[in-house]
Design a protein around this motif. Structure first.
Motif, mmCIF file in Angstrom:
data_model
loop_
_atom_site.group_PDB
_atom_site.id
_atom_site.type_symbol
_atom_site.label_atom_id
_atom_site.label_comp_id
_atom_site.label_asym_id
_atom_site.label_seq_id
_atom_site.Cartn_x
_atom_site.Cartn_y
_atom_site.Cartn_z
ATOM 1 N N CYS A 51 4.148 12.664 1.431
ATOM 2 C CA CYS A 51 3.199 13.578 2.061
ATOM 3 C C CYS A 51 1.798 12.961 2.105
ATOM 4 O O CYS A 51 1.115 13.032 3.139
ATOM 5 C CB CYS A 51 3.178 14.902 1.312
ATOM 6 S SG CYS A 51 2.147 16.129 2.103
ATOM 7 N N ALA A 96 1.722 10.412 4.790
ATOM 8 C CA ALA A 96 1.706 11.030 6.119
ATOM 9 C C ALA A 96 0.308 11.540 6.455
ATOM 10 O O ALA A 96 -0.181 11.354 7.575
ATOM 11 C CB ALA A 96 2.728 12.172 6.187
ATOM 12 N N ARG A 113 -1.934 8.312 7.039
ATOM 13 C CA ARG A 113 -1.646 7.307 8.057
ATOM 14 C C ARG A 113 -0.932 7.802 9.314
ATOM 15 O O ARG A 113 -0.738 7.038 10.241
ATOM 16 C CB ARG A 113 -0.804 6.179 7.423
ATOM 17 C CG ARG A 113 -1.616 5.249 6.541
ATOM 18 C CD ARG A 113 -2.536 4.397 7.388
ATOM 19 N NE ARG A 113 -3.449 3.591 6.608
ATOM 20 C CZ ARG A 113 -4.746 3.870 6.429
ATOM 21 N NH1 ARG A 113 -5.274 4.950 6.966
ATOM 22 N NH2 ARG A 113 -5.517 3.070 5.728
ATOM 23 N N LEU A 114 -0.507 9.049 9.358
ATOM 24 C CA LEU A 114 0.170 9.542 10.558
ATOM 25 C C LEU A 114 -0.649 10.688 11.136
ATOM 26 O O LEU A 114 -1.361 11.378 10.416
ATOM 27 C CB LEU A 114 1.575 10.040 10.234
ATOM 28 C CG LEU A 114 2.540 9.014 9.662
ATOM 29 C CD1 LEU A 114 3.866 9.666 9.341
ATOM 30 C CD2 LEU A 114 2.736 7.848 10.625
ATOM 31 N N VAL A 152 -0.437 14.397 -4.422
ATOM 32 C CA VAL A 152 -0.633 14.163 -2.987
ATOM 33 C C VAL A 152 -2.027 13.612 -2.735
ATOM 34 O O VAL A 152 -2.217 12.669 -1.951
ATOM 35 C CB VAL A 152 -0.417 15.465 -2.191
ATOM 36 C CG1 VAL A 152 -0.768 15.277 -0.734
ATOM 37 C CG2 VAL A 152 1.011 15.929 -2.335
ATOM 38 N N GLU A 190 -4.654 5.050 1.750
ATOM 39 C CA GLU A 190 -5.804 4.598 2.536
ATOM 40 C C GLU A 190 -6.301 3.255 2.057
ATOM 41 O O GLU A 190 -6.797 2.454 2.846
ATOM 42 C CB GLU A 190 -6.923 5.640 2.477
ATOM 43 C CG GLU A 190 -6.599 6.805 3.389
ATOM 44 C CD GLU A 190 -7.771 7.733 3.631
ATOM 45 O OE1 GLU A 190 -8.672 7.773 2.774
ATOM 46 O OE2 GLU A 190 -7.746 8.419 4.651
ATOM 47 N N ALA A 191 -6.177 3.001 0.757
ATOM 48 C CA ALA A 191 -6.681 1.740 0.227
ATOM 49 C C ALA A 191 -5.660 0.609 0.358
ATOM 50 O O ALA A 191 -6.026 -0.531 0.595
ATOM 51 C CB ALA A 191 -7.073 1.921 -1.235
ATOM 52 N N ASN A 245 -3.682 -0.287 8.400
ATOM 53 C CA ASN A 245 -3.131 0.189 9.666
ATOM 54 C C ASN A 245 -2.566 -0.939 10.527
ATOM 55 O O ASN A 245 -1.594 -0.749 11.245
ATOM 56 C CB ASN A 245 -4.217 0.923 10.455
ATOM 57 C CG ASN A 245 -3.948 2.413 10.490
ATOM 58 O OD1 ASN A 245 -2.812 2.838 10.297
ATOM 59 N ND2 ASN A 245 -4.963 3.199 10.726
ATOM 60 N N GLU A 246 -3.197 -2.139 10.437
ATOM 61 C CA GLU A 246 -2.731 -3.266 11.247
ATOM 62 C C GLU A 246 -1.273 -3.578 10.952
ATOM 63 O O GLU A 246 -0.481 -3.871 11.845
ATOM 64 C CB GLU A 246 -3.575 -4.523 10.960
ATOM 65 C CG GLU A 246 -5.000 -4.457 11.445
ATOM 66 C CD GLU A 246 -5.908 -3.708 10.484
ATOM 67 O OE1 GLU A 246 -5.389 -3.061 9.538
ATOM 68 O OE2 GLU A 246 -7.133 -3.748 10.672
#
Lengths: 284, 306
Positions: A98, A101, A104-105, A159, A167-168, A172-173
């Motif tokens: 979760c 998600a 990153r989503l 969560v 995030e750390a 994303n690449e």
């Protein structure tokens, strides 16, 4: 590191060590007491002084512990392992998925979910236990394994941590690259993100394990059948009898020692994991 | 930070096509289990408690029909807030928090600064020893300390300046237990935060002639203020829901009453008096109080760090 040679009285090494020693004694002496007391029989327990070793009786105490009430302590230990072990494993996975998600989503309701999760972090567990009990009464699942297990899976703080880790630690690449290679989102999560999140998952797992192992109010409220008790609730029940029946003293103390040792060992062995995990969690 | 900034830009150009569909099912699979748990074990119970708190059980007629739920508006809340026992329990946790919070966080901060600042051998071992009580479940911590406080068994009864199981003594005794449990945990959190303080800032302070104490108080502590405030919020919430330690202690002394803290009050009204309406109202008062308190602390922290 910087060594300023300002030898004022308070910064001197002696004072620093004295303070640390004081803190260490405060922290460790009660555990030492637990150990020395677990080796005494009922008589020595009330006649010898606290840290003095009496006649060595640990084996006898352990035998009594495991045979009392038909060996119910083993049931409690198994229950605790099941609640805390399975609960932490499943809970950590659910939290990580979760948190990932959310981080990153892109999906509808993502912000709302995170806001409610944050609010959930702040809801005190003791304020929740009674409503949970009343609901479980309606559903007729009071005094079952599930009444304790399911609520313990919910870990909003997990969560929150998982989102911070994702995030750390998951660029994303990398996710874009996996997507371009044609991997589905779920597969990307399992094969790309999850390995990167591993230290975070271990931390969440460890702290959720401790949280469940320590949770007392929920089992106290939900369970009446001693066969379903975790160790903490069982020992509490025994301890409420000690003023009438002193022979419960060594049982309570030896049982406490056995309940503490595995966790203490886990923290010592997994030091590097939780230290780095705490760092990531606290700095965010 | 950089990762965050990049993610904003790289999320923009999204190739259209079949991936859109996958994007819709994947979040569902990943986020739904937790969302369901949160709904089922937090939101619905709170809603249900809210509903229950507006009703009370009354015997109707001659009592032959059995008890009946009667809608009473806010009468349960009025009863809880007007109950001297509930107010005493609030005073108890208030006093407890007033002593425990500064004592525990202060000690944790001092220890963390010592570990970070002084040249120490065995740094790992010191911090591990102080951390260990965190691994002890609250019930067992309560039991250990109850024995240590007991006359004839533990040494503390003779040593402490207060009677640890007496009517006025249980409050400091519970502070001693709770501080024992949480000091090391918060020390580790502060210590890890301190290690992120840039070393060149400390170097500059040293060049400017600041001693270790000055550096610790005017540079290191302000720099980890956000971490300190998070710990503060959690400690305040934890103080308000104090339950296990006094409950365990109550098997060893009569000085802890069955409504000594708000959580004990909830437990007593639900499971001993079987008054669910009153218990639900007290639960919600407790939840609202901790929400308000944590919001206050948060507000304070953002204002200070600006």
């Amino acid at each position: 590191m910087t060594t300023t040679r300002q030898t004022s009285r308070w910064t001197s090494r002696g004072a620093v060590h004295a303070l640390l020693l004081l803190a260490a004694l405060y922290s460790v002496l009660p555990l030492v007491w637990l150990f020395t007391s677990a080796t005494k029989n009922v008589g020595d327990f009330s006649t010898t002084s606290a840290f003095e070793l009496g006649e060595w009786n640990l084996a006898g105490n352990l035998r009594d512990l495991f045979t009392e009430e038909g060996g119910i302590f083993l049931d409690w230990a198994r229950n605790s392992l099941l609640y805390a072990g399975a609960g932490a494993l499943l809970g950590a996975l659910i939290c990580t998925a979760c948190g990932y998600a959310i981080a990153r989503l892109d999906f509808p309701g993502r912000r709302l979910l995170f806001a409610v999760t944050l609010a959930g972090v702040l809801v005190p567990t003791t304020a929740l236990a009674l409503p949970l009990y009343l609901l479980a009464t309606e559903l007729r699942i009071v005094d079952t394994f599930w009444a304790v297990f399911i609520p313990l899976l919910t870990n909003p703080f997990g969560v929150y941590l998982a989102r911070a880790y994702a995030e750390a630690a998951v660029p994303n690449e990398l996710l874009e690259a996996a997507r371009i290679d044609g991997a589905g989102e779920l597969r990307t999560f399992v094969t790309v993100a999850l390995p990167l999140l591993r230290p975070g998952v271990v931390t969440i797992l460890l702290f959720q394990f401790v949280g469940i192992w320590n949770n007392f109010f929920l089992p106290l409220v939900m369970l009446t059948d001693p066969k379903l008790f975790p160790v903490t609730l069982g020992l509490f029940q025994w301890s409420s009898r000690v003023s009438q029946f002193p022979h419960y003293n060594p049982l309570v103390i030896t049982g406490s020692l056995l309940a503490v040792v595995p966790l203490v060992l886990a923290f010592i062995v997994l030091q590097r994991q939780w230290r780095s995990g705490l760092a990531a969690g606290s700095v965010k | 930070m950089t990762v965050l900034a990049k993610s904003e830009t790289s999320a923009e150009p999204r190739p259209p096509g079949p991936r859109r569909r996958r994007l819709r099912t994947a979040p569902l699979v990943l986020a739904a289990p937790f969302a369901l748990l949160l709904t089922g074990t937090v939101l619905i119970p709170i809603g249900y408690a809210l509903y229950l708190s507006l009703f009370t059980e009354r015997l109707t007629g001659l009592g032959f029909a059995g008890p009946e739920d009667v809608f009473v508006w806010l009468a349960n809340y009025a009863e809880v807030l007007g109950d001297p026992a509930f107010r005493t329990s609030l005073v108890n946790v208030g006093l407890y928090a007033l002593i425990h919070v500064p004592l525990m966080l202060g000690a944790a901060l001092v220890l963390a600064l010592l570990l970070d600042g002084a040249v120490l051998r065995l740094r790992q071992m010191w911090s591990l020893m102080v951390f260990l009580p965190y691994a002890v479940p609250g019930v067992i911590a309560g039991l250990i300390w109850s024995y240590l406080f007991s006359p004839g068994i533990g040494p503390l009864n003779d040593v402490l300046p207060w009677n640890p199981l007496g009517a006025d003594g249980v409050l400091p005794s519970i502070v001693v237990m709770a501080t024992w449990q949480w000091m090391g945990y918060n020390m580790i959190i502060f210590y890890t935060a301190l290690q992120t303080v840039p070393r060149d800032v400390l170097e500059a302070a040293r060049v400017d002639g600041a001693g270790p104490i000055r550096t610790a108080l005017s540079i290191k502590t302000p720099m980890i203020r956000p971490t300190i405030f998070v710990a503060l919020v959690f400690t305040v919430i934890g103080s308000l829901q104090l339950f296990t330690e006094p409950l365990v202690l109550s098997s060893f002394t009569n000085s802890v009453t069955s409504t000594w803290t708000p959580s004990l009050y909830v437990y007593e009204s639900a499971f001993i008096s079987n008054d669910y309406g009153k218990a639900a109202a007290a639960s919600l008062v407790l939840a609202v109080a901790s929400a308000i308190l944590s919001a206050l602390v948060m507000r304070l922290s953002t204002r200070r760090s600006r």
